[in-house]
Design an enzyme around this catalytic site. Structure first.
Site, PDB file in Angstrom:
ATOM      1  CE1 TYR A  33       1.105  -0.391   4.399  1.00  0.00           C
ATOM      2  CE2 TYR A  33       0.095   1.776   4.420  1.00  0.00           C
ATOM      3  CZ  TYR A  33       0.887   0.831   5.018  1.00  0.00           C
ATOM      4  OH  TYR A  33       1.482   1.095   6.224  1.00  0.00           O
ATOM      5  NE  ARG A  52       6.845   3.917   0.563  1.00  0.00           N
ATOM      6  CZ  ARG A  52       6.577   4.713   1.595  1.00  0.00           C
ATOM      7  NH1 ARG A  52       7.512   4.940   2.497  1.00  0.00           N
ATOM      8  NH2 ARG A  52       5.395   5.257   1.735  1.00  0.00           N
ATOM      9  CE  LYS A 150       3.137   2.996   3.105  1.00  0.00           C
ATOM     10  NZ  LYS A 150       3.276   3.203   4.547  1.00  0.00           N
ATOM     11  CD  GLU A 182      10.062   1.598  10.631  1.00  0.00           C
ATOM     12  OE1 GLU A 182       9.982   2.558   9.839  1.00  0.00           O
ATOM     13  OE2 GLU A 182      10.020   0.408  10.256  1.00  0.00           O
TER      14      GLU A 182
HETATM   15  N1  PLP Z   1       7.743   3.642   8.994  1.00  0.00           N
HETATM   16  C1  PLP Z   1       6.628   2.913   9.022  1.00  0.00           C
HETATM   17  C2  PLP Z   1       6.632   1.616   9.729  1.00  0.00           C
HETATM   18  C3  PLP Z   1       5.460   3.381   8.389  1.00  0.00           C
HETATM   19  O1  PLP Z   1       4.331   2.630   8.419  1.00  0.00           O
HETATM   20  C4  PLP Z   1       5.485   4.650   7.751  1.00  0.00           C
HETATM   21  C5  PLP Z   1       4.292   5.171   7.077  1.00  0.00           C
HETATM   22  O2  PLP Z   1       3.256   4.559   7.027  1.00  0.00           O
HETATM   23  C6  PLP Z   1       6.676   5.384   7.763  1.00  0.00           C
HETATM   24  C7  PLP Z   1       7.793   4.857   8.393  1.00  0.00           C
HETATM   25  C8  PLP Z   1       6.755   6.728   7.106  1.00  0.00           C
HETATM   26  O3  PLP Z   1       6.720   6.610   5.709  1.00  0.00           O
HETATM   27  P1  PLP Z   1       6.230   7.796   4.800  1.00  0.00           P
HETATM   28  O4  PLP Z   1       7.072   8.981   5.160  1.00  0.00           O
HETATM   29  O5  PLP Z   1       6.510   7.324   3.422  1.00  0.00           O
HETATM   30  O6  PLP Z   1       4.793   8.013   5.087  1.00  0.00           O
END
Ligand code: PLP
Length: 286
Positions: A33, A52, A150, A182
């Site tokens: 997603y 991505r 993702k 994270e």
């Molecule tokens: N890390 C995780 C585990 C996430 O689920 C997300 C976003 O959903 C991010 C980091 C941040 O990603 P982005 O900046 O592309 O939204």
């Protein structure tokens, strides 16, 4: 107003949108997603999200569901049909509906399932939480080892969010081998003097699209950027901490495991990076 959503080429009222019970996304979490934010009715960093998406699909041997032009047209159509000024668009692509349940991947020519929907968040840019900052707790990172893809398997991040909620805070930061990986749905940073520290890219974390832009703006604004792991203790003793994601942009983190970070209030670096990010990304929105 009834929300209009997208399913496999059709724009439908949300209550008419359906997906098979045999869909691989439903049975196996076999799908990926993207979440793109919308500001002023325009898409933020869409190019980054599409790149991505292709990477995630490639890592799982899934073909692109349609052309990039079709994807951007569909996103814009959803924004228009739902009259979105600020909010998000969720896009999900699964390996499709093989008509039964099996651990074996279906033939590669099985059409994928593509769904997308909008989330109307009128105060996304001006979120009250950005003024007070997030409080977080640390929890063990019990996710699988390919967090760079993702995928829709978000059960543990969801449990992490519930652990945070139960503890009366806003989010959880995952810790593995003594270091922060994270947040449940965001990348994690600390600030020490003029230095911004965040974990380096690997399969341990999602390669945040917001992260790329924020690190670029930070470097342009003469901050030093250091990509390495850090511990919870180091974060608690830092001047500032923050998280980034498409849904929260740059979110100050003011407390970790009950200890204030810096003054315990959103700091100047996170606040500046948030402003920079919003200004620059609004200019570049499509
Ligand atoms: N890390 C995780 C585990 C996430 O689920 C997300 C976003 O959903 C991010 C980091 C941040 O990603 P982005 O900046 O592309 O939204």
């Amino acid at each position: 107003m009834t929300r209009t959503v997208y399913v496999n080429g059709h724009y439908l009222p949300e209550h008419e949108a359906t997906v098979s019970i045999f869909d691989r996304g439903f049975l196996m979490a076999d799908g990926v997603y993207e979440v793109t934010s919308v500001l002023d009715g325009k898409l933020i960093d869409f190019d980054g999200h599409i790149k991505r998406l292709h990477r995630s699909l490639g890592e799982l041997d899934m073909a692109a569901p349609c052309s990039d032009e079709d994807l951007i047209t569909m996103h814009r159509e959803l924004v228009a049909l739902n009259n979105i000024d600020q909010g998000m668009i969720y896009l999900q692509v699964t390996r499709g509906n093989p008509g039964d349940r099996s651990f074996v991947f279906p033939p590669a020519d099985l059409p994928p399932t593509i769904v997308a929907f909008t989330q109307d968040i009128p105060n996304l840019a001006d979120a009250p939480a950005a003024k007070t900052g997030f409080k977080v707790i640390s929890i063990p990172d019990l996710r699988w080892d390919r967090r760079d893809i993702k995928t829709v398997q978000l059960l543990y991040p969801s449990m992490g969010k519930m652990m945070a909620k139960k503890a009366g805070v806003d989010d959880s930061w995952f810790v593995e081998d003594g270091a922060v990986t994270e947040g449940t749905s965001n990348n994690a940073y600390i600030v020490k003097g003029n230095r911004i520290i965040t974990r380096q890219l690997s399969t341990d974390i999602l390669h945040g699209i917001t992260r790329v832009a924020v690190l670029r703006f930070a470097a342009e604004a003469q901050f030093e950027v250091e990509e390495r792991p850090f511990t919870i203790e180091e974060a608690q003793g830092a001047d500032e901490a923050f998280s980034t994601a498409a849904s929260i942009f740059v979110m100050p983190v003011v407390e970790i495991d009950g200890k204030p970070v810096g003054t315990g209030k959103p700091g100047p670096v996170a606040t500046r990076l948030r402003e920079l990010y919003l200004d620059e990304m609004r200019k570049a929105a499509v």
